[in-house]
Design an enzyme around this catalytic site. Structure first.
Site, PDB file in Angstrom:
ATOM      1  N   ARG A 236       0.828  -1.214   0.000  1.00  0.00           N
ATOM      2  CA  ARG A 236       0.000   0.000   0.000  1.00  0.00           C
ATOM      3  C   ARG A 236       0.857   1.256   0.000  1.00  0.00           C
ATOM      4  NH1 ARG A 236      -3.585   0.499   5.327  1.00  0.00           N
ATOM      5  NH2 ARG A 236      -4.350   2.264   4.092  1.00  0.00           N
TER       6      ARG A 236
ATOM      7  N   ASP B 230      -8.436   3.203   4.572  1.00  0.00           N
ATOM      8  CA  ASP B 230      -8.885   1.822   4.701  1.00  0.00           C
ATOM      9  C   ASP B 230     -10.276   1.706   4.089  1.00  0.00           C
ATOM     10  OD1 ASP B 230      -6.577   1.021   5.951  1.00  0.00           O
ATOM     11  OD2 ASP B 230      -7.380   1.251   7.981  1.00  0.00           O
ATOM     12  N   GLU B 231     -10.634   0.512   3.665  1.00  0.00           N
ATOM     13  CA  GLU B 231     -11.906   0.334   2.962  1.00  0.00           C
ATOM     14  C   GLU B 231     -13.119   0.578   3.844  1.00  0.00           C
ATOM     15  OE1 GLU B 231     -12.123  -3.678   1.641  1.00  0.00           O
ATOM     16  OE2 GLU B 231     -11.916  -4.535   3.650  1.00  0.00           O
ATOM     17  N   ASP B 232     -12.966   0.460   5.166  1.00  0.00           N
ATOM     18  CA  ASP B 232     -14.110   0.645   6.064  1.00  0.00           C
ATOM     19  C   ASP B 232     -14.133   2.028   6.710  1.00  0.00           C
ATOM     20  OD1 ASP B 232     -11.847   0.247   7.541  1.00  0.00           O
ATOM     21  OD2 ASP B 232     -12.738  -1.169   8.953  1.00  0.00           O
TER      22      ASP B 232
ATOM     23  N   GLU C 126       1.797  -1.526   9.573  1.00  0.00           N
ATOM     24  CA  GLU C 126       2.427  -0.721   8.527  1.00  0.00           C
ATOM     25  C   GLU C 126       2.222   0.766   8.788  1.00  0.00           C
ATOM     26  OE1 GLU C 126      -1.739  -0.581   7.355  1.00  0.00           O
ATOM     27  OE2 GLU C 126      -0.436  -2.112   8.223  1.00  0.00           O
ATOM     28  N   ASP C 127       1.089   1.122   9.415  1.00  0.00           N
ATOM     29  CA  ASP C 127       0.837   2.528   9.716  1.00  0.00           C
ATOM     30  C   ASP C 127       1.763   3.036  10.818  1.00  0.00           C
ATOM     31  OD1 ASP C 127      -0.329   0.848  11.531  1.00  0.00           O
ATOM     32  OD2 ASP C 127      -2.366   1.589  11.258  1.00  0.00           O
TER      33      ASP C 127
END
Length: 727
Positions: free
Chosen positions: A533, A549-551, A637-638
């Site tokens: 990403r 994020d997708e949500d 990763e964040d």
């Protein structure tokens, strides 16, 4: 006849002399160039601390022709003439880029802790390769740091061991690290073996032996210098004016005899025990008492009364005189303490002088002008002092705070020489965040880096690219990702939306995605790992990236607000979800919490803006071990991205608050307040009217009561009168 013979002999001799003078003439009548002057001039002293030729040497031949130490060195033969174009094979670097190979350690060979730290730093860097066939640069596994024959770290028979290496090739494309060379009494810079055509990364190297754009001058560091990380500088805040308790300090050994003794022996001339405190001690070595002079006892007693760290932290300037060798530990100590170094080491090629402008962080003095030092440092304006002090902190944290940074800086300098078309500019090296975090392979234009917008007077682009990380297959049109797509696409600043498909299912058909006013590009994640990403995708053309994020649930106004905030802070992460990390003393490890508190340390990239350069830095700069850990965990990763950006900028991220946290906007709140005030006034007015009616009603009742009372009394009086008549 005899006379004719004599004339012929004289004529032949004369012709021979003329021919001889003619043939030698061009060599003796050299045409002056910019570096030579046939006429002697008076020395020019524009800078009170600038090195100069003493008056008693102005009539010498060396002064008149101005032959510098480097020119003298160039006249010598052998490896001293080495330059990158003559002693380095660039073809090895064209095949696989700039890769560094470290020879495997041989059995029985002891390596000091400091040299092991150097090798570990190389092996942990992005330059390392375990395949010598891919290497551009080679580093020995033999410890060359300490070449003092009296040292226990000295490696014997090094010449034979090096010559037996199959890849040595007379040192071509090799890099040799060295901290100490020579021994008592002269401490020469000879390493005790033939370096051939190898480059030297050497501490305490002189300008006479330094080969410009080939060798690298590194700082002298102790065995306790941390391998990675390192402590930050001691400057916690700027004091205005930037003066401290002491003006100039020094505390160290005094050499009674031998090389390096002259300068330190003379320090007592400018020591006043008030604001100029220069302390020396004779108490070192086994036989110091044999050489002690009349000042030793007094110096030793005064030396013991002062705490060295307290002096460092409370002085504006720190004297850095030479020791036995040109370099000194005091140099790095002064940098870390934000104590402006005053250099007194004639002929020392300062560390990383090829890239660092030391005049912005230090005062370059002259040992022969020692008595002028106090007046010179006192004359420096406070604005200049503040600038010098801030630069010491930047240089310390950027290049010197750990062995790893010293090694990486050395390798980056060599890489810039090899890849000259991608070399860093002087500004990149001498301004935040520094050369290690400014990768010229990303761009040669400073305006493409978020750190230099203010310097260049430019602004980031007015558009952003949204990157949505999708890991769940599309099942229904009510999924959050569809609402997110529509909300982001409505933003006036959105240029395009990229959906990074990291789901195990195949890519959805185009008709599955909602119609939007901006392009929606769906790409498949590389290897389906978390680090994908943050890859620097070619599709991303804008400076700003909105990572989602997708949500994530965001409105269009929230997206616009966060982007406008980011435009003011383009070098930082700006976003919504905040987290904190803390040290858990019970478990003795770092903890992570999502609890709402009054502070935070990171902003998650599930809904955050950042500059696209950080994608390149994440991919190209971070060690592979960290990215592998993220991919194995499929998480964190964040956190890694937050730590990367904070390490680069030395600043925290910026959290913005979502609109839904508030019931109304500010204008709505004002309107509600006015409405409530109006309602309250109406209520008060009505209440007052009711109160008046109530009072009037009471008064009316009282009046009726009195009237009835009067009537009753009158009636009673009338009855009494009538009854009296009838009696």
């Amino acid at each position: 006849m005899q006379a004719k013979k004599r004339y012929l002999i004289l004529f032949s001799v004369g012709v021979s002399l003329i021919l001889l003078l003619y043939l030698q003439g061009p060599a003796s009548r050299r045409t002056p160039n910019r570096g030579d002057d046939p006429h002697p001039h008076w020395p020019h002293f524009s800078d009170p601390l600038r090195a100069f030729i003493p008056w008693d040497q102005t009539e010498t031949e060396d002064y008149n022709v101005r032959v510098s130490p480097r020119h003298k060195r160039d006249d010598n033969s052998g490896a001293s003439k080495c330059r990158m174009d003559s002693c380095f094979d660039f073809s090895l670097c064209r095949r696989n880029g700039f890769k560094v190979y470290v020879y495997p350690q041989q059995k029985g060979e002891k390596i000091s802790e400091s040299y092991q730290n150097i090798l570990s730093s190389i092996e942990g860097s992005r330059f390392y390769t375990s395949d010598p066939g891919q290497a551009c640069l080679f580093v020995l596994n033999l410890d060359t740091l300490d070449r003092d024959q009296l040292s226990p770290q000295y490696v014997h028979n090094l010449k034979t061991k090096i010559q037996n290496l199959n890849l040595w090739n007379n040192g071509r494309n090799h890099l040799i690290f060295n901290l100490y060379s020579g021994t008592w009494p002269d401490y020469t810079e000879d390493l005790g073996f033939d370096i051939g055509q190898a480059m030297l990364a050497k501490a305490s190297i002189s300008t006479e032996n330094f080969r410009p754009n080939f060798d690298i001058s590194i700082p002298l560091f102790s065995k306790d210098h941390p391998r990675t990380g390192g402590e930050r500088g001691y400057l916690k805040y700027n004091t205005i004016p930037p003066f401290r308790k002491y003006v100039l300090v020094f505390k160290g050994k005094r050499y009674l005899t031998g090389i390096g003794s002259d300068t330190r022996n003379a320090l007592y001339h400018i020591h006043n025990a008030e604001d100029v405190v220069l302390l020396t001690t004779c108490k070192h070595g086994k036989d110091w008492q044999k050489h002690k002079d009349a000042r030793c006892d007094k110096d030793n007693a005064e030396y013991d009364r002062y705490n060295y760290k307290e002096m460092l932290h409370n002085s504006t300037f720190c004297l850095v005189p030479r020791g036995r060798r040109l370099g000194s530990f005091r140099f790095l100590e002064a940098l870390q303490a934000a104590c402006v170094p005053v250099m007194l080491s004639n002929g020392w090629e300062l560390p990383f002088s090829e890239i660092i402008d030391w005049h912005t962080a230090a005062v370059i003095g002259d040992e022969r002008l020692l008595l002028q030092i106090p007046s010179t440092v006192r004359s420096i304006h406070q604005d200049r002092i503040l600038s010098l002090r801030q630069q010491t902190q930047f240089l310390w944290e950027a290049y010197f705070s750990s062995v790893e940074k010293i090694v990486l800086t050395t390798l980056e300098i060599i890489q810039d020489r090899v890849l000259q078309h991608n070399a860093r500019s002087t500004l990149m090296w001498n301004r935040l965040p520094g050369g290690l975090f400014t990768l010229p392979q990303y761009s040669s234009y400073l305006g493409d880096f978020p750190f230099f917008y203010a310097v260049l007077g430019v602004k980031p682009q007015q558009k952003f690219t949204a990157v949505i990380h999708a890991v769940t297959p599309l099942v229904s049109q009510s999924q959050p990702i569809f609402k997110l797509l529509v909300a982001v696409a409505k933003s006036q600043y959105c240029a395009q939306i990229i959906v990074l498909w990291n789901c195990d299912k195949p890519l959805p058909a185009k008709h599955r995605w909602p119609a939007t006013s901006v392009p929606v590009i769906v790409i498949e994640g590389e290897s389906k790992v978390m680090s994908s990403r943050f890859l620097p995708y070619d599709n991303i053309r804008t400076d700003a990236i909105l990572s989602l994020d997708e949500d994530t649930v965001l409105s269009t106004t929230e997206v616009d607000f966060a982007f406008t905030v980011w435009q003011s802070f383009p070098e930082r992460i700006v976003g919504y979800p905040a987290r904190s990390h803390f040290w858990d003393s019970n478990k003795e490890r770092w903890g992570y919490t999502s609890k709402w508190t009054n502070d935070y340390s990171m902003v998650l990239t599930g809904a955050a803006f950042y500059h696209r350069y950080y994608n390149y830095l994440y991919t190209q700069y971070l060690p592979g071990s960290l990215k592998s850990m993220v991919d194995q965990l499929s998480n964190c990763e964040d956190i890694l991205m937050n730590f990367l950006v904070s390490a680069v900028t030395k600043m925290p991220p910026i959290k913005v608050t979502q609109k839904k946290q508030y019931k109304e906007t500010m204008m709505g709140q004002v309107r509600n307040a006015l409405n409530q005030l109006f309602i309250y006034n109406i209520i008060y007015f009505i209440s007052f009217i009711f109160f008046l009616f109530h009072v009037m009603f009471i008064l009316f009742q009282v009046t009726i009561f009195f009237k009835l009372t009067v009537v009753v009394l009158r009636s009673i009086t009338s009855l009494d009168y009538i009854s009296h008549l009838y009696r």
